[in-house]
Design a protein around this motif. Structure first.
Motif, PDB file in Angstrom:
ATOM      1  N   PHE A 109       0.835  -1.200   0.000  1.00 45.87           N
ATOM      2  CA  PHE A 109       0.000   0.000   0.000  1.00 45.87           C
ATOM      3  C   PHE A 109       0.874   1.256   0.000  1.00 45.87           C
ATOM      4  N   GLU A 110       1.889   1.248   0.857  1.00 51.05           N
ATOM      5  CA  GLU A 110       2.779   2.413   0.981  1.00 51.05           C
ATOM      6  C   GLU A 110       3.538   2.659  -0.322  1.00 51.05           C
ATOM      7  N   ARG A 111       4.010   1.582  -0.931  1.00 53.13           N
ATOM      8  CA  ARG A 111       4.750   1.742  -2.188  1.00 53.13           C
ATOM      9  C   ARG A 111       3.852   2.323  -3.281  1.00 53.13           C
ATOM     10  N   LEU A 112       2.625   1.803  -3.397  1.00 52.35           N
ATOM     11  CA  LEU A 112       1.698   2.308  -4.414  1.00 52.35           C
ATOM     12  C   LEU A 112       1.376   3.783  -4.164  1.00 52.35           C
ATOM     13  N   TYR A 113       1.327   4.162  -2.893  1.00 47.52           N
ATOM     14  CA  TYR A 113       1.072   5.567  -2.536  1.00 47.52           C
ATOM     15  C   TYR A 113       2.277   6.436  -2.927  1.00 47.52           C
ATOM     16  N   GLN A 114       3.465   5.955  -2.593  1.00 43.27           N
ATOM     17  CA  GLN A 114       4.686   6.744  -2.861  1.00 43.27           C
ATOM     18  C   GLN A 114       4.926   6.938  -4.355  1.00 43.27           C
ATOM     19  N   GLN A 115       4.519   5.953  -5.164  1.00 44.18           N
ATOM     20  CA  GLN A 115       4.758   6.111  -6.613  1.00 44.18           C
ATOM     21  C   GLN A 115       3.572   6.779  -7.321  1.00 44.18           C
TER      22      GLN A 115
END
Length: 523
Positions: A109-115
């Motif tokens: 979830f965090e990675r998808l948010y950061q990108q």
């Protein structure tokens, strides 16, 4: 030589209630495919399990006066018990309340948010709690949820959204260029025409109105909404790592060969999941197969109609392999199937007791009666024998071809056609007539040997579908030669074979008596 890999998964069962026979069909179907692949010599990984978060579960737990974790522990155990009761050979039973899985979901979830694939917004729409889905006015059917037909309520809350539109064109191209990706064909057309071509709306992927879920690490009042949590189970439990330090199991088995799912969750698996994988820069599963539903008579199973059937009850009345046979043989490839006690009994009597049970019992009994249990390999074959052998030997390729298309019911039909051919061979050769003529003793020996070898071929092919029955046949034949490769030849019993004792595989059921017993117990 290294074995070819095969990864098959079922959808994970939602832990809001005990799974009924419709839910159970999927695990039995997946099991038959997994067992067949193992029989063919594949290195198979077969994953199943439970989906344990969400508002519906939080509410159900509250109604039961339990904490959500206690509630899902109990239901997950029921799912586990029913999967075991149906003799399914899964390699891994996963649970989304697993701490390692939850940690990986947070990281995804965090990675998808950061990108930039996930952003914050406000959701306003019509919400169906049982389906945990938002709908627009135009998607409703008669003002109700299009998936389950229940009431929806207006809801508005702050939420994170997943940009589906960013990947929509790429997904459309992928589906167009990979004709086997969504099966059966009708399901593919439905997804393309009803969802992708009209344009994808961004997907709500977090909630603030309940707590029972994976927390969003950087925004504590949000929990990760069902689909990112549930769908990622296919990779998190394989050892996927957000930084690329994947476990050997992930490197070995991903991408999955087939995700086996119910047609009602096709949209999530053929749109949201592939787009998630694209965003994570991972290869897509090779095939997503949306199987049909099981109806009770003409109706969907529902508590309100009081027509729910459970696998453990059916096993109690009819036995594991009889229930497996009905599910695998009677539910069509692409259209809904139906189950009733009457149909189940008819199928057991006609196919299992008459065609298969009678064949094995009378053949073994004749070997004992006429040759004290031992027959020898024929020295020469008649034209009839050669024709019989050809039918038996051709069955292997026919079954492989059907299983490659996941046409499991057709594969079983091919095996039962082999058993029907054996019964016809008995009628053609009339062993009881040969037994009256001493000069025909050698011919009688040859006929019985051919029948035993035909039965052995059928039993080998039957193993993935009715494992206990196949094992019982091998014991009666007194053979340990049940390898797939032995089906290429017609000499698997050796120069002579001494059979075991004959005992019935399936008893005929008195329909009225059995229905009265079931009625009495379900009052």
């Amino acid at each position: 030589m290294e074995k070819k890999k095969y990864y098959i998964s079922t959808a994970i069962a939602y832990t809001s209630a005990k799974p009924h026979i419709g839910n159970t069909y999927e695990i039995v179907l997946a099991d038959a495919i997994a067992r067949f692949k193992r029989l063919e010599g594949y290195d198979v990984y077969f994953q199943t399990g439970t989906d344990e978060h969400g508002e519906k579960i939080e509410l159900k737990a509250k109604e039961a006066g339990k904490e959500p974790q206690e509630f899902v522990d109990e239901i997950a155990q029921e799912v586990h018990d029913i999967w075991d009761c149906m003799n399914t050979s899964y390699d891994k039973f996963v649970r989304t309340t697993d701490k390692e899985h939850m940690k990986k979901v947070s990281e995804i979830f965090e990675r998808l948010y950061q990108q930039g694939d996930i952003y914050k917004g406000v959701y306003e729409g019509l919400y169906c709690t049982p389906c945990e889905s938002f709908f627009t006015e135009s998607q409703l059917v008669d003002g109700k949820c299009p998936d389950c037909g229940r009431e929806v309520k207006k809801a508005s809350e702050e939420a994170y959204f997943f940009r589906l539109d960013k990947y929509a064109k790429r997904l459309e191209e992928y589906i167009e260029t990979h004709p086997d990706f969504i099966q059966p064909e009708a399901r593919k057309n439905e997804i393309m025409n009803n969802f992708i071509k009209p344009g994808l709306q961004d997907l709500c992927v977090s909630r603030t109105s309940f707590d029972w879920g994976v927390p969003v690490t950087f925004d504590k009042k949000h929990v990760v909404y069902v689909w990112i949590d549930a769908l990622s189970n296919y990779i998190t439990f394989l050892g996927y790592d957000i930084h690329g330090n994947h476990d050997e199991k992930f490197k070995k088995y991903w991408p999955a060969d087939v995700h086996l799912i119910g047609k009602d969750i096709l949209r999530f698996h053929t749109i949201y999941w592939p787009i998630m994988l694209m965003a994570l820069d991972l290869p897509l599963p090779k095939k997503i197969f949306g199987h049909p539903w099981i109806l009770v008579g003409e109706d969907k199973m529902s508590k309100s109609k009081g027509n729910i059937m459970y696998a453990d009850d059916l096993v109690h009345y009819f036995g594991v392999d009889a229930v497996r046979y009905y599910l695998l043989h009677e539910i069509p490839f692409a259209s809904d199937g139906t189950i009733t006690y009457e149909l189940l009994i008819e199928r057991i009597n006609s196919d299992l007791a008459n065609v298969l049970g009678n064949l094995v019992n009378r053949t073994i009994s004749m070997v004992h009666k006429y040759f004290q249990g031992t027959v020898t390999e024929p020295k020469e074959y008649t034209e009839l024998d050669e024709s019989f052998k050809k039918t038996i030997l051709d069955t292997k390729q026919e079954v492989i071809a059907k299983m490659d298309e996941l046409r499991v019911a057709d594969a079983i039909e091919a095996i039962f056609n082999l058993f029907r051919r054996c019964n016809k061979f008995i009628d053609e050769t009339t062993p009881w007539t040969l037994a009256k003529d001493e000069s025909q003793k050698e011919r009688l020996n040859d006929v019985l040997y051919l029948l035993l070898e035909g039965i052995r071929h059928g039993a080998i092919l039957l193993q993935p579908f009715l494992p206990d029955t196949a094992q019982s046949i091998f014991e009666q034949l007194n053979t340990e030669n049940y390898s797939f490769i032995s089906l290429d030849h017609f000499n698997g019993l050796g120069e002579s074979i001494t059979v075991g004792e004959a005992h019935p595989l399936f008893a005929r059921i008195d329909k009225e008596k059995k229905l009265a017993e079931i009625h009495q117990n379900t009052k």
